[in-house]
Design an enzyme around this catalytic site. Structure first.
Site, mmCIF file in Angstrom:
data_model
loop_
_atom_site.group_PDB
_atom_site.id
_atom_site.type_symbol
_atom_site.label_atom_id
_atom_site.label_comp_id
_atom_site.label_asym_id
_atom_site.label_seq_id
_atom_site.Cartn_x
_atom_site.Cartn_y
_atom_site.Cartn_z
ATOM 1 C CB CYS A 130 -1.364 -0.184 1.334
ATOM 2 S SG CYS A 130 -1.956 1.159 1.390
ATOM 3 C CB CYS A 189 -1.357 4.572 8.353
ATOM 4 S SG CYS A 189 -3.176 4.347 6.762
ATOM 5 C CB CYS A 238 -0.637 -0.073 8.867
ATOM 6 S SG CYS A 238 -1.272 -1.424 6.793
ATOM 7 C CB CYS A 245 -15.128 -7.393 6.110
ATOM 8 S SG CYS A 245 -16.892 -7.283 7.900
ATOM 9 C CB CYS A 276 -18.632 -5.079 5.337
ATOM 10 S SG CYS A 276 -17.415 -4.045 5.795
ATOM 11 C CB CYS A 292 -17.763 -0.889 9.274
ATOM 12 S SG CYS A 292 -16.439 -1.456 10.354
ATOM 13 N NE ARG A 306 -17.269 -5.888 13.988
ATOM 14 C CZ ARG A 306 -17.620 -5.413 12.472
ATOM 15 N NH1 ARG A 306 -17.157 -4.408 12.441
ATOM 16 N NH2 ARG A 306 -18.513 -5.167 12.319
HETATM 17 S S1 SF4 Z 1 -4.377 1.335 7.394
HETATM 18 FE FE1 SF4 Z 1 -2.522 -0.154 5.997
HETATM 19 S S2 SF4 Z 1 -3.306 -0.701 3.700
HETATM 20 FE FE2 SF4 Z 1 -5.057 0.786 4.859
HETATM 21 S S3 SF4 Z 1 -4.366 2.443 3.902
HETATM 22 FE FE3 SF4 Z 1 -3.277 3.117 5.633
HETATM 23 S S4 SF4 Z 1 -1.146 1.376 4.611
HETATM 24 FE FE4 SF4 Z 1 -2.473 1.106 3.552
#
Ligand code: SF4
Length: 334
Positions: free
Chosen positions: A72, A76, A79, A116, A147, A207, A279
């Protein structure tokens, strides 16, 4: 001896609207006052409000499948799937339809009512969205609620997913607006609010929740709950996640959050969003049964079930089943 204080005596909680009413004008002062209540008072109020809207024995069970893992472009900080961090998660292609449907059938057989599908994208490309729509149609035909969490959506993409039969779209606010910049720099809080608006406008249930234990302050947790509880409509599902520290990410180290503070966050979500499913999400793997039981008492009434939450471990199904049996909880049927 300290005299007992009830929530109605807490000076900062609005006396105008009775607790348990659906409100969208929650102030941070009121939410802070909830967090500061003596623990038994907070639990009592959360439980009382929970029972106004739900059967306290019922827990909605969802299963989450990563249909497109890793690689990705977003950053984040928590993550494992961000390409910015060396976490050992390999980027994979979008899963084949048959594989997804086989997983969905197995989830249904194991008691899930909602399936999901998560993809590690900034936003879906239109050709990928068509493939996800076929998955949504197939999962729906199995008799499951559907989901998806695919990143940011345009209004047209949201409408396309609705047409395919998507029931819920997950898109979290993650944390307070003030702390957000410490966690993500590649998309703004407003980007997230915009996607939520497109999802809602398309007629898909929302959600939306967040993550605690990322080094934020209590005031940030108050701010996160305030952001959720003052949305034009409360999210139908509010996932509250405890950070799973992933090696290689900026949040791999750091002090663990006191479990009671996690329970308080659940209770604040329950009290401020009385009719939403709250949740108990990521982080259960490292939670004691006792902490999970307190979360249920605080008004959590939904869990993810299954051995993996996207790329991090989740308690296995047998362990969850045993805990639900011990507590006398039942899976909610749709
Ligand atoms: S949480 Fe992870 S998968 Fe989702 S947008 Fe952020 S970096 Fe990408």
């Amino acid at each position: 001896m300290v005299p007992p204080m009830s929530i109605t005596e807490a000076p900062s909680v609005s006396a105008a609207a009775p607790l348990g009413a659906i409100r969208h004008d929650w102030t941070r002062v009121e939410i802070r006052a909830l967090f500061e209540l003596p623990f038994p008072e907070l639990m009592f109020e959360a439980q009382r409000i929970h029972r106004m809207h739900f059967d306290p024995r019922e827990v909605q069970v969802s299963t989450l499948l990563s249909i497109k893992t890793g690689g990705c472009p977003e950053d984040c900080a928590y993550c494992s799937q961000s390409a910015k961090y060396d976490t050992g998660v390999r980027a994979e292609k979008l899963m084949e339809l048959d594989t997804v449907l086989a997983e969905a059938s197995a989830a249904k057989a194991a008691g899930a009512s909602r399936f999901c599908m998560g993809a590690a994208w900034r936003n879906p490309k239109d050709r990928d969205l068509e493939r996800v729509c076929a998955m949504v149609e197939g999962v729906k035909a199995l008799g499951l609620e559907t989901c998806a969490t695919l990143g940011m959506l345009s209004p047209d993409q949201a409408a396309r997913l609705k047409h395919a039969g998507l029931d819920y779209y997950n898109h979290n606010l993650d944390t307070s607006p003030e702390f957000y910049g410490e966690i993500i720099t590649t998309r703004t809080y407003q980007d997230r609010l915009d996607t939520l608006e497109h999802v809602r406008a398309a007629g898909i249930h929302v959600c939306c929740g967040g993550i605690v234990g990322m080094g934020e302050t209590r005031e940030d947790r108050v701010g996160m709950i305030a952001a959720l509880a003052t949305l034009p409509a409360h999210p139908e599902s509010v996932p509250i996640n405890m950070l799973m520290q992933v090696e290689g990410t900026p949040l791999a180290r750091g002090a663990a959050l006191d479990p009671f503070e996690f329970v308080r966050t659940i209770a604040a979500a329950r009290i401020t969003m009385p009719a939403s499913m709250v949740r108990l999400s990521a982080g259960r793997e490292h939670m004691s049964e006792e902490t999970q039981a307190l979360c249920f008492l605080a008004g959590a009434n939904s869990i993810f079930y299954g051995p993996k939450l996207l790329t991090t471990p989740n308690p296995d199904r047998d362990r969850d089943g045993r805990l639900m049996d011990k507590l006398g909880l039942l899976p909610m049927t749709i």
